[in-house]
Design a protein around this motif. Structure first.
Motif, PDB file in Angstrom:
ATOM      1  N   VAL B  22      26.528  26.886  48.193  1.00 52.06           N
ATOM      2  CA  VAL B  22      27.001  27.675  49.336  1.00 52.06           C
ATOM      3  C   VAL B  22      28.509  27.907  49.284  1.00 52.06           C
ATOM      4  CG1 VAL B  22      27.188  27.778  51.853  1.00 52.06           C
ATOM      5  CG2 VAL B  22      25.065  27.014  50.795  1.00 52.06           C
ATOM      6  N   VAL B  23      29.297  26.887  48.982  1.00 49.23           N
ATOM      7  CA  VAL B  23      30.765  27.095  48.981  1.00 49.23           C
ATOM      8  C   VAL B  23      31.366  27.107  47.583  1.00 49.23           C
ATOM      9  CG1 VAL B  23      31.090  26.127  51.286  1.00 49.23           C
ATOM     10  CG2 VAL B  23      31.339  24.646  49.279  1.00 49.23           C
ATOM     11  N   GLY B  24      30.558  26.843  46.557  1.00 54.43           N
ATOM     12  CA  GLY B  24      31.101  26.823  45.200  1.00 54.43           C
ATOM     13  C   GLY B  24      31.636  25.452  44.860  1.00 54.43           C
ATOM     14  N   PRO B  25      31.856  25.229  43.558  1.00 54.76           N
ATOM     15  CA  PRO B  25      32.195  23.878  43.090  1.00 54.76           C
ATOM     16  C   PRO B  25      33.547  23.366  43.586  1.00 54.76           C
ATOM     17  CG  PRO B  25      32.355  25.471  41.306  1.00 54.76           C
ATOM     18  CD  PRO B  25      31.745  26.196  42.461  1.00 54.76           C
ATOM     19  N   ARG B 100      27.241  31.596  38.969  1.00 56.82           N
ATOM     20  CA  ARG B 100      28.046  32.783  39.237  1.00 56.82           C
ATOM     21  C   ARG B 100      27.217  33.817  39.989  1.00 56.82           C
ATOM     22  NH1 ARG B 100      30.475  33.345  34.363  1.00 56.82           N
ATOM     23  NH2 ARG B 100      28.805  34.747  33.765  1.00 56.82           N
ATOM     24  N   ALA B 101      25.958  33.953  39.610  1.00 57.63           N
ATOM     25  CA  ALA B 101      25.098  34.915  40.299  1.00 57.63           C
ATOM     26  C   ALA B 101      24.910  34.509  41.761  1.00 57.63           C
ATOM     27  CB  ALA B 101      23.754  35.008  39.587  1.00 57.63           C
ATOM     28  N   VAL B 102      24.707  33.208  42.005  1.00 56.69           N
ATOM     29  CA  VAL B 102      24.542  32.722  43.379  1.00 56.69           C
ATOM     30  C   VAL B 102      25.812  32.981  44.190  1.00 56.69           C
ATOM     31  CG1 VAL B 102      24.240  30.652  44.807  1.00 56.69           C
ATOM     32  CG2 VAL B 102      22.789  30.996  42.807  1.00 56.69           C
ATOM     33  N   ALA B 103      26.954  32.750  43.549  1.00 59.84           N
ATOM     34  CA  ALA B 103      28.227  32.950  44.242  1.00 59.84           C
ATOM     35  C   ALA B 103      28.409  34.408  44.645  1.00 59.84           C
ATOM     36  CB  ALA B 103      29.384  32.496  43.353  1.00 59.84           C
ATOM     37  N   GLY B 104      27.771  35.315  43.907  1.00 62.05           N
ATOM     38  CA  GLY B 104      27.909  36.728  44.211  1.00 62.05           C
ATOM     39  C   GLY B 104      27.006  37.209  45.334  1.00 62.05           C
ATOM     40  N   LEU B 105      26.083  36.372  45.797  1.00 58.77           N
ATOM     41  CA  LEU B 105      25.162  36.788  46.869  1.00 58.77           C
ATOM     42  C   LEU B 105      25.904  36.865  48.208  1.00 58.77           C
ATOM     43  CD1 LEU B 105      22.003  34.540  46.268  1.00 58.77           C
ATOM     44  CD2 LEU B 105      22.246  36.976  45.731  1.00 58.77           C
ATOM     45  N   PRO B 106      25.428  37.716  49.114  1.00 59.35           N
ATOM     46  CA  PRO B 106      25.950  37.674  50.484  1.00 59.35           C
ATOM     47  C   PRO B 106      25.705  36.285  51.081  1.00 59.35           C
ATOM     48  CG  PRO B 106      24.496  39.567  50.171  1.00 59.35           C
ATOM     49  CD  PRO B 106      24.395  38.736  48.935  1.00 59.35           C
ATOM     50  N   THR B 107      26.599  35.859  51.969  1.00 66.37           N
ATOM     51  CA  THR B 107      26.556  34.480  52.473  1.00 66.37           C
ATOM     52  C   THR B 107      25.183  34.064  52.984  1.00 66.37           C
ATOM     53  OG1 THR B 107      28.873  34.693  53.069  1.00 66.37           O
ATOM     54  CG2 THR B 107      27.675  32.854  54.031  1.00 66.37           C
ATOM     55  N   LYS B 108      24.568  34.896  53.813  1.00 68.46           N
ATOM     56  CA  LYS B 108      23.309  34.499  54.440  1.00 68.46           C
ATOM     57  C   LYS B 108      22.195  34.317  53.401  1.00 68.46           C
ATOM     58  CE  LYS B 108      22.582  34.428  58.802  1.00 68.46           C
ATOM     59  NZ  LYS B 108      22.779  34.854  60.174  1.00 68.46           N
ATOM     60  N   GLN B 109      22.157  35.208  52.408  1.00 66.87           N
ATOM     61  CA  GLN B 109      21.148  35.072  51.351  1.00 66.87           C
ATOM     62  C   GLN B 109      21.410  33.802  50.531  1.00 66.87           C
ATOM     63  OE1 GLN B 109      20.718  38.536  48.881  1.00 66.87           O
ATOM     64  NE2 GLN B 109      20.518  39.916  50.645  1.00 66.87           N
TER      65      GLN B 109
END
Lengths: 229, 161
Positions: B22-25, B100-109
């Motif tokens: 959710v917030v990255g490493p 990286r792909a997860v980090a690119g998702l909109p927050t809610k997704q």
């Protein structure tokens, strides 16, 4: 797997619902598989580091009600648990450390973390004791787990010198209650701070070992250690 | 009530995964620490029948939002999609690509995917954490998964020599 909008179960015919449910199961599995590289990631070292940070921050914030650790000893692993007042509990492996911690959670506070910092001194002193280089313990004790007669018996126990023993009857007399021999026995067997508070130095009047919370073998080993030094 | 140490032992890894997703490493350590510190504070009052994992994820969710908001306010980090600071120079693995792909998702997704697919909370509980309906939570998770699939496919396409 063409429709991944996942609008399952809201309205539609029963038949569509069944088809949707199957699709949902497939989606569930596929989604979890897609995420597997993150779910399976090894985090052990990071968790250990974060645990250390939690111990520090909890102690600083006054939230660490009980800190514990387990040390190895010649009489098996010993659980050492302390509040900010002092050493609260010493427990033998045979008592079941998980059960002891569960009892502390219920009786004192569930804010319990494995955190060695608070029991540094007593751990070191125990090591010296088992090496024959220490005859008494000098750490603050938190005696809140004992009350009344049991507590006065346990307080008397610290006055029995290293290498000496007393009988249950002598302890009863010393605590002003010469007929309470059985109660002395139960005060010893419920001593929350064995080894540090030396209930192992109390024997039957005929010299036999009596009982011991850590098992008779442990009692014998402690007495042998003290008579050899 | 279990000693809190058991709570950390049983759920620490799952909460760290969620924080990282959710917030990255970079901010995950702070999110995890703040979550467990707040949980330790509130723990004695937790009802005996509470779902501990959902409770922890709820706290982590709020802490993560605080961190994301703080990050948005930091001008230098507006574009800072969390990259792993590469400690050991390994070739990029599947996890890094996925991160990286997860980090690119909109927050809610990202949240719905993490709470449902990464640690397995049911959509209804995810909805309670995110606010909104169960269907919306299910949709956000499903949309997140399809979007992840697309961006992973695109990346592999690009990576092809």
């Amino acid at each position: 797997m063409t429709d991944s909008s996942g609008s399952i179960g809201s309205g539609g015919t029963a038949r569509a619902g069944v088809a949707g449910a199957q699709e949902d199961v497939v989606d569930e599995r596929a989604g979890a598989e897609l995420l597997a590289p993150l779910a399976d990631q090894e985090q052990g070292a990071d968790l250990a580091r974060l645990h250390g940070r939690l111990e520090r921050e909890a102690a600083e914030g006054g939230l660490l009600d009980i800190a514990y650790r387990v040390v190895d000893s010649p009489i098996g692993p010993l659980l050492l648990a302390a509040t900010d007042q002092g050493l609260l509990r010493v427990a033998f492996g045979v008592e079941g450390h998980d059960a002891v911690l569960a009892t502390l959670a219920a009786r004192v506070s569930p804010r319990i973390l494995r955190s060695p910092a608070r029991t540094e001194a007593v751990a070191r002193q125990l090591e010296e004791y088992f090496a024959g280089r220490r005859r008494s313990f000098d750490v603050p004790l938190d005696r809140r787990l004992s009350r009344g007669f049991r507590r006065s018996v346990q307080e008397h126990l610290t006055e029995i010198a290293y290498g000496r023993t007393e009988s249950y009857a002598e302890v009863a007399a010393a605590t002003g209650n010469p007929r309470a021999v059985r109660a002395v026995g139960s005060a010893c067997s419920t001593n929350p701070l064995p080894v540090v508070v030396p209930c192992h130095r109390v024997l039957r009047s005929n010299g036999s070992l009596g009982g011991y919370v850590g098992g008779l073998e442990a009692k014998h080993a402690l007495l042998a250690l003290e008579s050899a030094a | 009530m279990k000693p809190f140490e058991r709570v950390v032992a049983e759920h620490g890894a799952a909460v760290l995964r969620v924080c990282r997703a959710v917030v990255g490493p970079v901010d995950a350590d702070d999110a995890w620490s703040e979550t467990f510190l707040a949980a330790l504070r509130a723990y004695p009052a937790l009802p005996a029948d509470a779902n501990v994992e959902a409770w922890l994820v709820t706290i982590a969710h709020r802490k993560a939002l605080d961190l994301l908001r703080a990050r948005a306010r930091r001008p230098e980090s507006v574009a800072d999609v969390p990259e792993i600071p590469s400690v050991h120079q390994e070739p990029e693995d599947a996890a890094a690509e996925l991160r990286r792909a997860v980090a690119g998702l909109p927050t809610k997704q990202r949240q719905a995917v993490a709470y449902h697919y990464l640690i397995g909370l049911p959509h209804a509980e995810v909805a309670e954490i995110l606010g909104g309906t169960t269907d919306a939570a299910r949709r956000a998770a499903a949309d997140g998964i399809s979007s992840l699939r697309r961006s992973l496919a695109a990346e592999r396409e690009e990576a092809r020599p």
